[in-house]
Design a protein around this motif. Structure first.
Motif, short mmCIF file in Angstrom:
data_model
loop_
_atom_site.label_atom_id
_atom_site.label_comp_id
_atom_site.label_asym_id
_atom_site.label_seq_id
_atom_site.Cartn_x
_atom_site.Cartn_y
_atom_site.Cartn_z
N ASN A 170 -53.70 -56.07 33.33
CA ASN A 170 -52.59 -56.95 33.70
C ASN A 170 -52.91 -58.42 33.45
N GLU A 171 -54.16 -58.80 33.69
CA GLU A 171 -54.54 -60.18 33.41
C GLU A 171 -54.55 -60.46 31.91
N LEU A 172 -54.95 -59.49 31.13
CA LEU A 172 -55.00 -59.67 29.68
C LEU A 172 -53.61 -59.66 29.04
N ASN A 173 -52.74 -58.77 29.51
CA ASN A 173 -51.44 -58.57 28.86
C ASN A 173 -50.26 -59.16 29.61
N GLY A 174 -50.49 -59.61 30.85
CA GLY A 174 -49.39 -60.07 31.69
C GLY A 174 -48.95 -58.96 32.63
N TYR A 175 -48.39 -59.36 33.77
CA TYR A 175 -47.99 -58.39 34.78
C TYR A 175 -46.58 -57.89 34.52
N ALA A 211 -58.92 -70.00 40.46
CA ALA A 211 -58.94 -68.84 41.37
C ALA A 211 -59.35 -67.59 40.61
N ILE A 212 -58.84 -67.42 39.40
CA ILE A 212 -59.17 -66.24 38.59
C ILE A 212 -60.65 -66.24 38.22
N ARG A 213 -61.17 -67.39 37.81
CA ARG A 213 -62.58 -67.47 37.44
C ARG A 213 -63.48 -67.10 38.62
N THR A 214 -63.12 -67.62 39.79
CA THR A 214 -63.93 -67.33 40.98
C THR A 214 -63.93 -65.84 41.30
N LYS A 215 -62.76 -65.22 41.24
CA LYS A 215 -62.66 -63.78 41.52
C LYS A 215 -63.42 -62.98 40.47
N SER A 225 -64.92 -67.19 27.39
CA SER A 225 -63.52 -67.37 27.78
C SER A 225 -63.11 -66.27 28.73
N LEU A 226 -62.04 -66.52 29.47
CA LEU A 226 -61.56 -65.51 30.42
C LEU A 226 -61.07 -64.26 29.70
N GLU A 227 -60.49 -64.43 28.54
CA GLU A 227 -60.00 -63.27 27.79
C GLU A 227 -61.17 -62.35 27.40
N VAL A 228 -62.24 -62.95 26.93
CA VAL A 228 -63.44 -62.18 26.57
C VAL A 228 -64.03 -61.51 27.81
N ALA A 229 -64.08 -62.26 28.91
CA ALA A 229 -64.66 -61.73 30.14
C ALA A 229 -63.86 -60.53 30.65
N THR A 261 -42.91 -69.13 43.49
CA THR A 261 -42.68 -68.79 42.08
C THR A 261 -43.87 -67.98 41.57
N ASN A 262 -43.57 -66.86 40.93
CA ASN A 262 -44.61 -65.99 40.38
C ASN A 262 -44.87 -66.33 38.91
N PHE A 263 -46.13 -66.31 38.52
CA PHE A 263 -46.52 -66.51 37.13
C PHE A 263 -47.18 -65.23 36.62
N SER A 264 -46.42 -64.47 35.86
CA SER A 264 -46.87 -63.14 35.42
C SER A 264 -47.43 -63.15 33.99
N GLN A 265 -47.49 -64.31 33.37
CA GLN A 265 -47.93 -64.39 31.97
C GLN A 265 -49.36 -63.92 31.77
N ASP A 266 -49.68 -63.54 30.54
CA ASP A 266 -51.04 -63.13 30.21
C ASP A 266 -51.99 -64.31 30.35
N ILE A 267 -53.27 -64.01 30.48
CA ILE A 267 -54.27 -65.04 30.77
C ILE A 267 -54.34 -66.09 29.66
N SER A 268 -54.10 -65.70 28.42
CA SER A 268 -54.12 -66.67 27.31
C SER A 268 -53.03 -67.72 27.47
N SER A 269 -51.85 -67.29 27.92
CA SER A 269 -50.73 -68.23 28.14
C SER A 269 -51.05 -69.18 29.29
N ILE A 270 -51.63 -68.65 30.36
CA ILE A 270 -51.99 -69.49 31.50
C ILE A 270 -52.99 -70.56 31.06
N GLU A 271 -53.98 -70.14 30.23
CA GLU A 271 -54.96 -71.10 29.73
C GLU A 271 -54.30 -72.15 28.84
N LYS A 272 -53.32 -71.74 28.06
CA LYS A 272 -52.61 -72.67 27.17
C LYS A 272 -51.84 -73.70 28.00
#
Length: 207
Positions: A27-32, A139-143, A1-5, A81-92
């Motif tokens: 920032n990706e784990l906790n949100g910006y 985009a996040i996975r690719t980066k 998962s992205l969170e583990v990565a 529009t900016n999406f600053s949520q943590d990666i778990s929320s984006i996945e949800k």
């Protein structure tokens, strides 16, 4: 998962003392936080405009609102529009089978809509569907994959966590990683990490 990565990346970044990489993973784990600029890949254009109210002699509920109902300057502001949520929320959001999406209340624009169209709105909102978040995750996975590939090339087997690299090599690595993550040769990520045009061009970036 992205969170583990990203947790894995945080360990490696801490080991090589790369503060920019630490900040990105955190920032990706906790949100910006509000004071931190949002990366371009976490921004989206205009979402679905939905309204409820009275259109002529008909009462309507949750119907598309034509973009022509809003002035161009308003639309321009809504197109980023900016999406600053943590990666778990984006996945949800991306995996929501009911596609509730993310809602941005725009009811304050009701007087403007009425002036332009004579539609009486009691509720207006902009909705971002799961497709928006699937695109962000892609985009996040690719980066993230490019970052791990670059780390593996420069540090060797990442499973060992026994990293031996010179300061000069670390500096070059940091510049390459910043290009991958931020895609902008004009952005200063840290106090001493301003990307240079010649490096950016060598790595195939676009001005």
């Amino acid at each position: 998962s992205l969170e583990v990565a990203f947790n894995r990346l945080l360990i490696i970044a801490s080991d090589i003392e790369n503060q920019d990489l630490i900040d990105w993973a955190t920032n990706e784990l906790n949100g910006y936080p509000s004071e931190v600029p949002i990366p371009t890949y976490r921004k989206s254009g205009l979402g679905l405009l939905i309204y409820s109210g009275i259109n002529g002699s008909f009462q309507v509920t949750r119907q598309p609102l034509p973009s022509t109902a809003l002035d161009k300057n308003i639309l321009d502001k809504l197109k980023s529009t900016n999406f600053s949520q943590d990666i778990s929320s984006i996945e949800k959001f991306a995996s929501d089978e009911n596609d509730h999406g993310v809602i941005k209340d725009l009811t304050y624009l009701a007087p403007l809509v009425y002036a332009n169209t004579q539609i009486q709105c009691v509720n207006i909102y902009m909705k971002y569907t799961k497709e928006t978040f699937i695109k962000i995750l892609s985009a996040i996975r690719t980066k993230l994959l490019k970052v791990f590939i670059e780390l593996d090339k420069n540090l060797g087997c990442l499973d060992d966590l026994d990293i031996n690299i010179s300061d000069k090599e670390l500096e070059k690595l940091e510049e390459k990683l910043n290009v991958i993550i931020y895609e902008d040769n004009s952005v200063t990520i840290g106090d001493s990490n301003k990307l240079k045009n010649n490096l950016f061009q060598k790595l195939g970036g676009k001005k």
